[in-house]
Design an enzyme around this catalytic site. Structure first.
Site, PDB file in Angstrom:
ATOM      1  N   SER A 201       6.868  46.974 -19.477  1.00  0.00           N
ATOM      2  CA  SER A 201       7.420  45.602 -19.564  1.00  0.00           C
ATOM      3  C   SER A 201       6.827  44.927 -18.331  1.00  0.00           C
ATOM      4  CB  SER A 201       8.955  45.682 -19.284  1.00  0.00           C
ATOM      5  OG  SER A 201       9.663  44.316 -19.532  1.00  0.00           O
TER       6      SER A 201
ATOM      7  N   ASP B  37      11.732  43.712 -30.355  1.00  0.00           N
ATOM      8  CA  ASP B  37      11.382  43.282 -28.800  1.00  0.00           C
ATOM      9  C   ASP B  37      10.871  41.875 -28.947  1.00  0.00           C
ATOM     10  OD1 ASP B  37      10.703  42.987 -26.305  1.00  0.00           O
ATOM     11  OD2 ASP B  37       9.312  44.891 -26.329  1.00  0.00           O
TER      12      ASP B  37
ATOM     13  N   HIS C 190      12.984  46.806 -26.948  1.00  0.00           N
ATOM     14  CA  HIS C 190      12.647  46.656 -25.608  1.00  0.00           C
ATOM     15  C   HIS C 190      13.042  47.560 -24.611  1.00  0.00           C
ATOM     16  CE1 HIS C 190      10.020  44.640 -22.523  1.00  0.00           C
ATOM     17  NE2 HIS C 190      11.305  44.992 -21.838  1.00  0.00           N
TER      18      HIS C 190
END
Length: 311
Positions: free
Chosen positions: A159, A253, A283
């Site tokens: 991320s 995501d 995600h």
């Protein structure tokens, strides 16, 4: 979408950064996860046979905490993997990366060093990126102390950590820094203009929403130019000469297409890239290895790619 993913998303919805006021955000930043049966059930525990050591590395303006993971039974200089945790540049800490880093250390047979960079909004861009680059250079320079090989170095992150791993790879190339053999980019955020079509497609996805993405971005940049390459690696004027990459994305995501687009620009200039999209996953799925069924497969793929690059 997997039922466990939907249930996890509902459970975590009340923790959305988009609903936090300043005091709630401050408390969230101070929260340490630690290890107990409940957190280990959700987030995974430390891999067996791995020794953890806490220390510091050089940051941009002062020391930053690091955690080193080393396989106990391994001998000789080992490859070095430097990790940058996720959390939207605003949340996250060393504890949150224990499962991933310890398993990479055990499976790849590497020394893994996780960097606890300064967080926004107290420290805006480029604080995190500069801390991560300074720590990388310092750790590689001290590789011998860690029993690691400074000639076999990889970076990884998930991320926001994927954003930082990509940014650090650019910085190392541009500044003639440590030679990086591989970058593992796990559902990376690489476009802070928020232009990926998946942001609208998955605007209300579990774990991370479009609103969360915007709040994280604003905490980090505070109105600064989102096209700066070390903030948005997608907008670097030249991607040639970057390390081979594994880019892992998740179907549900909001920033899924960031990873797809970055893989495309790397391939366009001849950088070897493996792009894998995990169907049915949200995600952050690698942070919940006991609940998200694709996490073990994604970990195995990441370790296999790193091991091959660092052999």
């Amino acid at each position: 979408m997997d039922l466990r993913v939907r249930l996890l998303g509902r459970a975590l919805r009340r923790l959305s950064v988009a609903t936090m006021d300043d005091e709630q955000l401050r408390r969230a930043q101070e929260q340490r996860i630690g290890h107990n049966p409940v957190t280990d059930l959700l987030l995974g525990d430390v891999a067996r046979g791995v020794r953890l050591t806490d220390g510091t590395a050089r940051g941009e303006v002062g020391p930053v905490p690091i955690r080193t993971y080393r396989p106990v039974a391994a001998g000789g200089p080992l490859p070095l993997v430097v990790n940058f945790h996720g959390g939207g540049w605003t949340l996250g800490n060393l504890d949150s990366a224990d499962w991933l880093c310890s398993n990479v250390a055990a499976t790849v047979g590497a020394v893994v060093v996780s960097v606890d960079y300064r967080l926004a909004p107290g420290h805006r861009w480029p604080a995190a990126a500069e801390d991560c680059y300074a720590a990388l250079a310092d750790v590689v320079g001290r590789a011998g102390e860690l029993g690691a090989d400074p000639a076999r170095v990889a970076v990884m992150g998930d991320s926001a950590g994927g954003n930082l791993a990509a940014a650090v790879s650019l910085m190392a190339r541009d500044r003639s820094g440590p030679r990086i053999a591989h970058q593992g980019l796990v559902y990376p955020s690489v476009d802070l203009t928020m232009s990926s079509p998946s942001l609208d497609e998955n605007a209300s996805a579990p774990i991370l929403t479009r609103a969360d993405c915007l709040v994280f971005r604003d905490h980090y940049l505070d109105g600064q130019d989102p096209t700066q390459p070390y903030a948005s690696p997608l907008f670097a004027p030249d991607h040639s000469g970057l390390p081979p990459a594994l880019v892992q994305t998740a179907e549900h995501d909001p920033i899924r297409d960031d990873g797809r687009r970055y893989a495309e620009v790397l391939r366009a200039v001849g950088v070897p890239v493996r792009l894998t999209e995990y169907v049915g996953m949200p995600h952050g799925f690698l942070a919940f290895p006991r609940l998200c069924r694709s996490a073990p497969q994604a970990l195995a793929e990441l370790c296999a790619e790193q091991a091959a690059a660092l052999a």
